[in-house]
Design a protein around this motif. Sequence first.
Motif, PDB file in Angstrom:
ATOM      1  N   TRP A 116      21.536  17.747  -4.281  1.00  8.81           N
ATOM      2  CA  TRP A 116      20.987  16.586  -4.622  1.00  8.81           C
ATOM      3  C   TRP A 116      21.581  15.366  -4.559  1.00  8.81           C
ATOM      4  CZ3 TRP A 116      22.411  13.416  -8.320  1.00  8.81           C
ATOM      5  CH2 TRP A 116      23.265  13.970  -9.312  1.00  8.81           C
ATOM      6  N   TYR A 117      22.862  15.535  -4.917  1.00  2.00           N
ATOM      7  CA  TYR A 117      23.708  14.167  -4.620  1.00  2.00           C
ATOM      8  C   TYR A 117      24.111  13.714  -3.549  1.00  2.00           C
ATOM      9  CZ  TYR A 117      26.628  18.290  -5.036  1.00  2.00           C
ATOM     10  OH  TYR A 117      27.375  19.546  -4.814  1.00  2.00           O
ATOM     11  N   THR A 118      23.817  14.435  -2.362  1.00  2.00           N
ATOM     12  CA  THR A 118      23.866  13.867  -0.974  1.00  2.00           C
ATOM     13  C   THR A 118      23.178  12.588  -0.920  1.00  2.00           C
ATOM     14  OG1 THR A 118      22.250  15.429  -0.045  1.00  2.00           O
ATOM     15  CG2 THR A 118      24.587  16.097   0.223  1.00  2.00           C
ATOM     16  N   ARG A 119      22.167  12.558  -1.301  1.00  2.00           N
ATOM     17  CA  ARG A 119      21.353  11.249  -1.171  1.00  2.00           C
ATOM     18  C   ARG A 119      21.537  10.210  -2.497  1.00  2.00           C
ATOM     19  NH1 ARG A 119      20.778  13.347   3.167  1.00  2.00           N
ATOM     20  NH2 ARG A 119      19.035  13.675   3.960  1.00  2.00           N
ATOM     21  N   SER A 120      22.606  10.443  -3.352  1.00  2.00           N
ATOM     22  CA  SER A 120      22.878   9.561  -4.318  1.00  2.00           C
ATOM     23  C   SER A 120      23.821   8.063  -4.065  1.00  2.00           C
ATOM     24  CB  SER A 120      23.639  10.364  -5.570  1.00  2.00           C
ATOM     25  OG  SER A 120      24.714  10.539  -5.094  1.00  2.00           O
ATOM     26  N   GLU A 121      23.626   7.151  -4.721  1.00  6.06           N
ATOM     27  CA  GLU A 121      24.080   6.003  -4.363  1.00  6.06           C
ATOM     28  C   GLU A 121      25.701   6.086  -4.593  1.00  6.06           C
ATOM     29  OE1 GLU A 121      25.962   2.315  -4.572  1.00  6.06           O
ATOM     30  OE2 GLU A 121      25.470   3.487  -6.441  1.00  6.06           O
ATOM     31  N   PRO A 122      26.162   6.636  -5.645  1.00  3.84           N
ATOM     32  CA  PRO A 122      27.772   6.611  -5.898  1.00  3.84           C
ATOM     33  C   PRO A 122      28.401   7.608  -4.629  1.00  3.84           C
ATOM     34  CG  PRO A 122      26.443   7.057  -7.967  1.00  3.84           C
ATOM     35  CD  PRO A 122      25.705   7.140  -6.995  1.00  3.84           C
ATOM     36  N   VAL A 123      27.736   8.646  -4.251  1.00  5.44           N
ATOM     37  CA  VAL A 123      28.296   9.388  -3.224  1.00  5.44           C
ATOM     38  C   VAL A 123      28.045   8.559  -2.032  1.00  5.44           C
ATOM     39  CG1 VAL A 123      28.134  11.568  -1.987  1.00  5.44           C
ATOM     40  CG2 VAL A 123      27.808  11.687  -4.663  1.00  5.44           C
ATOM     41  N   ALA A 124      27.101   8.089  -1.590  1.00  8.95           N
ATOM     42  CA  ALA A 124      27.072   7.157  -0.426  1.00  8.95           C
ATOM     43  C   ALA A 124      27.981   6.067  -0.497  1.00  8.95           C
ATOM     44  CB  ALA A 124      25.610   6.443  -0.237  1.00  8.95           C
TER      45      ALA A 124
END
Length: 178
Positions: A127-135
Motif C-alpha cells: 500500500w505504501y507504494t502510493r504514499s507521499e513519504p515513499v514518493a
Amino acid sequence: MTALEAMRRRTSWSKVADAAPTREQLLTLIEAAGRVADHSSLRPWRLIELRGDDRRVLGAAIAEAGGDDEPSTKPLRAPLLVAIVASYRPSAKVPRWEQQAVAAGVGHALSLLLDEAGWGVMWRTGWYTRSEPVARAHGLGEDEELLGWLYVGGRPEGRQAGRRRSVDADGLLTRMPG
C-alpha cells in the motif's frame, strides 16, 4: 535458454544472499528490458537503484507512511532494490493505463533477465507504494507512480525458489462470445 524456458522456470525468491549485480551488469539488462512494446516509443518509465543506506532511507519513509516509530526493515531483505516507476508522458494517442502497462512490462522483463542471469528476484509491492513519504524518498515527480521494487540478490546455497502452480492455459484462453 529460450524465452519460453525462461518464462516456464520464472519464480520468486523471497530470501536472497548478499551478492548483487553491479551497476554495469544491471545497465546491460535494463537496455534489453527497455525493448518491451511501447506505443509511440514514449518510454514512460524509469528505474531507481537502491543500495546500501538508500534502503534505510526507504525503511524510514515506509515507517513515516505507516505512522510507525521504527524504520521498516523490509528494504534490507535484499542488497539491491530496483524501484519501477511509471513516468507518464503527455500523449493524445497513448492513455495513462497503457503507459503504466509499459512500465510494468519493463519491470517484468527485467525480472526475467535477472533470473536468467542467475540472480534471485522478487517483485514486492504494498500500500505504501502510493504514499507521499515513499514518493518523496524516491524523488518522484508529479506525473510518476511507483509500481513496486524488484528485490535482487544472490541465490542462497541450499535454498529453493518459491513454488509456482502451473497455469491452466486452456481455461484462461477463451473465444469471443457469440
